[in-house]
Design a protein around this motif. Structure first.
Motif, PDB file in Angstrom:
ATOM      1  N   LEU A 192       4.222  -0.127 -11.402  1.00  0.00           N
ATOM      2  CA  LEU A 192       5.536  -0.205 -11.241  1.00  0.00           C
ATOM      3  C   LEU A 192       5.879  -0.482 -10.126  1.00  0.00           C
ATOM      4  O   LEU A 192       6.967  -1.233  -9.708  1.00  0.00           O
ATOM      5  N   MET A 193       5.308   0.155  -8.946  1.00  0.00           N
ATOM      6  CA  MET A 193       5.777  -0.057  -7.553  1.00  0.00           C
ATOM      7  C   MET A 193       5.101  -1.217  -6.964  1.00  0.00           C
ATOM      8  O   MET A 193       5.083  -1.556  -5.747  1.00  0.00           O
ATOM      9  N   HIS A 194       4.323  -2.149  -7.789  1.00  0.00           N
ATOM     10  CA  HIS A 194       3.563  -3.191  -7.367  1.00  0.00           C
ATOM     11  C   HIS A 194       2.475  -2.889  -6.251  1.00  0.00           C
ATOM     12  O   HIS A 194       2.498  -3.936  -5.150  1.00  0.00           O
ATOM     13  N   THR A 195       1.872  -1.723  -6.278  1.00  0.00           N
ATOM     14  CA  THR A 195       0.654  -1.623  -5.407  1.00  0.00           C
ATOM     15  C   THR A 195      -0.346  -2.469  -5.492  1.00  0.00           C
ATOM     16  O   THR A 195      -0.920  -2.524  -6.537  1.00  0.00           O
ATOM     17  N   THR A 196      -0.948  -3.305  -4.202  1.00  0.00           N
ATOM     18  CA  THR A 196      -1.689  -4.304  -4.362  1.00  0.00           C
ATOM     19  C   THR A 196      -3.007  -3.474  -4.079  1.00  0.00           C
ATOM     20  O   THR A 196      -4.255  -4.062  -4.416  1.00  0.00           O
ATOM     21  N   GLY A 237      -2.809  -3.030 -20.298  1.00  0.00           N
ATOM     22  CA  GLY A 237      -2.624  -4.419 -19.943  1.00  0.00           C
ATOM     23  C   GLY A 237      -2.000  -4.814 -18.697  1.00  0.00           C
ATOM     24  O   GLY A 237      -1.364  -5.854 -18.685  1.00  0.00           O
ATOM     25  N   TRP A 238      -2.400  -4.085 -17.608  1.00  0.00           N
ATOM     26  CA  TRP A 238      -1.959  -4.627 -16.274  1.00  0.00           C
ATOM     27  C   TRP A 238      -2.808  -4.872 -15.375  1.00  0.00           C
ATOM     28  O   TRP A 238      -4.138  -4.444 -15.446  1.00  0.00           O
ATOM     29  N   LYS A 239      -2.481  -5.682 -14.606  1.00  0.00           N
ATOM     30  CA  LYS A 239      -3.227  -6.252 -13.486  1.00  0.00           C
ATOM     31  C   LYS A 239      -3.803  -4.793 -12.588  1.00  0.00           C
ATOM     32  O   LYS A 239      -3.047  -4.191 -12.214  1.00  0.00           O
ATOM     33  N   ARG A 240      -5.273  -4.800 -12.354  1.00  0.00           N
ATOM     34  CA  ARG A 240      -5.944  -3.833 -11.538  1.00  0.00           C
ATOM     35  C   ARG A 240      -5.633  -4.019  -9.941  1.00  0.00           C
ATOM     36  O   ARG A 240      -5.519  -5.313  -9.535  1.00  0.00           O
ATOM     37  N   PRO A 241      -5.226  -2.901  -9.284  1.00  0.00           N
ATOM     38  CA  PRO A 241      -5.184  -3.275  -7.824  1.00  0.00           C
ATOM     39  C   PRO A 241      -6.429  -3.244  -7.077  1.00  0.00           C
ATOM     40  O   PRO A 241      -7.481  -2.836  -7.878  1.00  0.00           O
ATOM     41  N   LYS A 242      -6.554  -3.710  -6.051  1.00  0.00           N
ATOM     42  CA  LYS A 242      -7.796  -3.543  -5.519  1.00  0.00           C
ATOM     43  C   LYS A 242      -8.069  -2.128  -5.009  1.00  0.00           C
ATOM     44  O   LYS A 242      -7.129  -1.523  -4.312  1.00  0.00           O
ATOM     45  N   THR A 263       0.991  -1.283   0.035  1.00  0.00           N
ATOM     46  CA  THR A 263      -0.074   0.035  -0.006  1.00  0.00           C
ATOM     47  C   THR A 263       0.759   1.200  -0.160  1.00  0.00           C
ATOM     48  O   THR A 263       2.096   1.177   0.178  1.00  0.00           O
ATOM     49  N   ARG A 264       0.355   2.259  -0.318  1.00  0.00           N
ATOM     50  CA  ARG A 264       0.996   3.646  -0.428  1.00  0.00           C
ATOM     51  C   ARG A 264       0.265   4.857   0.180  1.00  0.00           C
ATOM     52  O   ARG A 264      -1.060   4.759  -0.049  1.00  0.00           O
ATOM     53  N   MET A 265       0.882   5.865   0.780  1.00  0.00           N
ATOM     54  CA  MET A 265       0.558   6.847   1.071  1.00  0.00           C
ATOM     55  C   MET A 265       0.894   7.996  -0.074  1.00  0.00           C
ATOM     56  O   MET A 265       2.111   7.842  -0.180  1.00  0.00           O
ATOM     57  N   ALA A 266      -0.043   8.835  -0.608  1.00  0.00           N
ATOM     58  CA  ALA A 266       0.562   9.381  -1.640  1.00  0.00           C
ATOM     59  C   ALA A 266      -0.032  10.719  -1.809  1.00  0.00           C
ATOM     60  O   ALA A 266      -0.883  11.410  -2.565  1.00  0.00           O
ATOM     61  N   PRO A 267       0.519  11.658  -0.653  1.00  0.00           N
ATOM     62  CA  PRO A 267      -0.191  13.025  -0.720  1.00  0.00           C
ATOM     63  C   PRO A 267       0.630  14.059  -1.369  1.00  0.00           C
ATOM     64  O   PRO A 267       1.702  13.850  -1.992  1.00  0.00           O
ATOM     65  N   SER A 268       0.026  15.031  -1.556  1.00  0.00           N
ATOM     66  CA  SER A 268       0.600  16.185  -2.149  1.00  0.00           C
ATOM     67  C   SER A 268       1.430  17.156  -1.180  1.00  0.00           C
ATOM     68  O   SER A 268       0.722  17.428  -0.156  1.00  0.00           O
ATOM     69  N   PRO A 269       2.382  17.710  -1.495  1.00  0.00           N
ATOM     70  CA  PRO A 269       3.274  18.348  -0.470  1.00  0.00           C
ATOM     71  C   PRO A 269       2.672  19.970  -0.433  1.00  0.00           C
ATOM     72  O   PRO A 269       3.514  20.728  -0.660  1.00  0.00           O
TER      73      PRO A 269
END
Length: 548
Positions: A243-247, A270-275, A37-43
């Motif tokens: 690319l970062m393999h977020t699931t 052509g990529w697997k969707r994350p949940k 998982t990722r936290m992806a805020p804007s600064p």
């Protein structure tokens, strides 16, 4: 249309292929079932409760499964970025105890899947946009602001959906010769996605919070790259998450409207969707109705508010968990001393509708959390908070650490610990009477029954008080004093025959409490007096006599 020729026209300097980029981001070596998982805020310089709300979900999903929780900075909108924004993000999540396993740092990266700042990944996005152009899924659009405004006005007049699609996609089928001419003239353009969708079709998707959804398919030719070559959020996060393999992508339910766009992009690439985990919005009561927490109206939305008010971080986290999982409070009652990390968090237990934020409920949770802390922990928290927020009180608080810790230990522990404190900012009012500099007594709480005897009681008590007495001997003297002045030395005697006495022994204790503590509500009087200098006790008894 010669799409290869178009791709070379738009991206003459992009020589890397998608396969070469992919090779730099191999699959993660993680156990079966581990979540990324990722936290992806804007600064932007503003961290709010919603950021923390989602981050708790991210962190729990990752760490409960033996996975990875990482930080990615979405800084493609330079107009909104503020100096020190990344540092604020890192410090905020460190404060709230949400450790990132990898990601952006103040001055670089930590991890093998970076760069973790989108502003440093432009070359990567261009590789994949060039590939989309080659495959006929992207094209340059030269629309001016005036043309877009005219298009919107026409759609409004025709009562049609707003956006760039179908017959309104002016440059979707622009001849290559015209594109070359406009490029040669140096005309500004964006790169748009050529959507293969239709609003006549539906997309089925299972969200981990919302359940089974049926959404209208996207038909909008959204912007992939802005005129400055920087990608939009819609495209950048799809590339990065792949690319970062977020699931698992955790985000607010306000993003549900654009979910069909993102699912379509994953499919076309052509990529697997994350949940996806779309969390309910944080709401509050405003009069008789609910509304979304507002940056303008609600100071409690800002995470800085909690530190300024002295609301303990563990209390905030515990309260958020009550909002996130419906079974948390039941678990807590059965596991009163367990770490919050032991709770088996599940997105299936998350609210589908808005979560109601209630400051009074937070106060109650905080009282319980603080009551479970040791005196040492409370001392450390208050010391750190007061140093930043109330330096004058801080100097008094740490002047005699042993006395302060012993005072904080009164009534702490056991099955029914005291619950006087909800916020660190309340510590000063809770124990100000322990410091002569802050002592401002209120003698109005003297029991009415002691009106005629209070002066004599206070004077006589100075002669019989001995700090060497244990609690039993101390209270025996209070009972003797009660008996001498016509008060029942035992509560049960007063209850049995109240007319025979002026009042119960508790009234005598209250006279002493009000004189020494300056209030009716304070921790155990014997324990308090054990921490006070005898001269200070006598001064207070004399001052109370004089005031009466």
């Amino acid at each position: 249309m010669d799409y290869n020729r178009l791709a070379e026209l738009l991206f003459p300097n992009v020589t890397e292929t998608p396969e070469q980029v992919e090779a730099r981001y191999p699959a993660r070596d993680l156990p079966e079932g581990a979540k990324v998982t990722r936290m992806a805020p804007s600064p932007t310089g503003f961290m709010h409760l919603g950021n923390l709300f989602g981050a708790v979900v991210d962190e729990r999903l990752a760490h409960q499964s033996g996975g990875v929780f990482y930080l990615r900075i979405e800084d493609t909108d330079k107009k909104r970025e503020v100096e020190g924004g990344v540092q604020l993000i890192l410090e905020t999540f460190k404060t709230f105890g949400l450790p990132f396993d990898e990601g952006a740092t103040i001055d670089g990266d930590n991890g093998a899947y970076g760069p973790y700042r989108q502003s440093q990944r432009a070359a990567i996005y261009h590789v994949f946009v060039k590939d989309l152009v080659k495959r006929g899924y992207a094209y340059p659009c030269f629309c001016t602001e005036e043309e877009l405004a005219e298009m919107r006005a026409q759609q409004e007049a025709n009562k049609e959906n707003f956006g760039y699609y179908g017959k309104y996609a002016k440059y979707r089928d622009c001849p290559l010769e015209e594109i070359e001419k406009r490029l040669a003239e140096g005309q500004s353009y964006v790169v748009r996605f050529r959507s293969p969708g239709s609003i006549e079709h539906k997309v089925r998707h299972t969200d981990l919070v919302k359940g089974n959804l049926e959404l209208t398919e996207n038909d909008q030719d959204i912007v992939l790259l802005k005129s400055d070559g920087i990608p939009t959020y819609h495209f950048a996060h799809v590339v990065d998450d792949h690319l970062m393999h977020t699931t698992h992508v955790v985000r607010g339910e306000e993003w549900l409207a654009t979910l069909p766009v993102h699912l379509q992009l994953f499919d076309v690439m052509g990529w697997k969707r994350p949940k996806y985990v779309h969390t309910a919005q944080l709401m509050k009561m405003d009069g008789g109705s609910k509304r979304k927490l507002s940056k303008r109206k609600d100071p409690e939305l800002a995470l800085t508010y909690y530190y300024q008010q002295g609301i303990p971080v563990p209390a905030v986290m515990e309260y958020l968990m009550t909002l996130l999982n419906s079974n948390f409070e039941e678990w807590r009652r059965a596991n009163q001393t367990a770490s919050i990390n032991d709770f088996p968090f599940s997105p299936k237990k998350m609210s589908v509708s808005g979560s109601l934020f209630d400051m009074e409920k937070l106060r109650d949770v905080s009282k319980n959390v603080i009551s479970r802390m040791t005196a040492e922990e409370v001392y450390d928290f208050v010391s750190a908070w007061s140093a930043d927020n109330d330096p004058e009180f801080h100097d008094l608080f740490v002047r005699d650490p042993e006395m302060t810790r012993k005072f904080l230990a009164i009534g702490r522990g056991g099955k029914k610990p005291r619950k006087d404190l909800a916020f660190w900012s309340e510590t000063k009012a809770y124990m100000d009477f322990m410091f002569p500099e802050l002592f401002q007594p209120d003698y109005s709480g003297m029991p009415e029954s002691t009106k005629d005897d209070a002066k004599a009681i206070l004077t006589e008590y100075q002669d019989i008080y001995d700090p060497a007495d244990d609690m039993s001997a101390w209270f025996d003297k209070v009972k003797t004093l009660a008996d001498q002045h016509g008060f029942a030395p035992e509560t049960k005697l007063y209850k049995k025959n109240p007319d025979a006495y002026k009042g119960p022994v508790g009234d005598i204790s209250m006279v002493l409490r009000v004189a020494i503590c300056g209030r009716t509500n304070a921790p155990d009087l014997y324990s308090v007096m054990q921490l006070m200098d005898q001269d200070e006790i006598n001064r207070r008894l004399t001052a109370a006599c004089d005031a009466l």
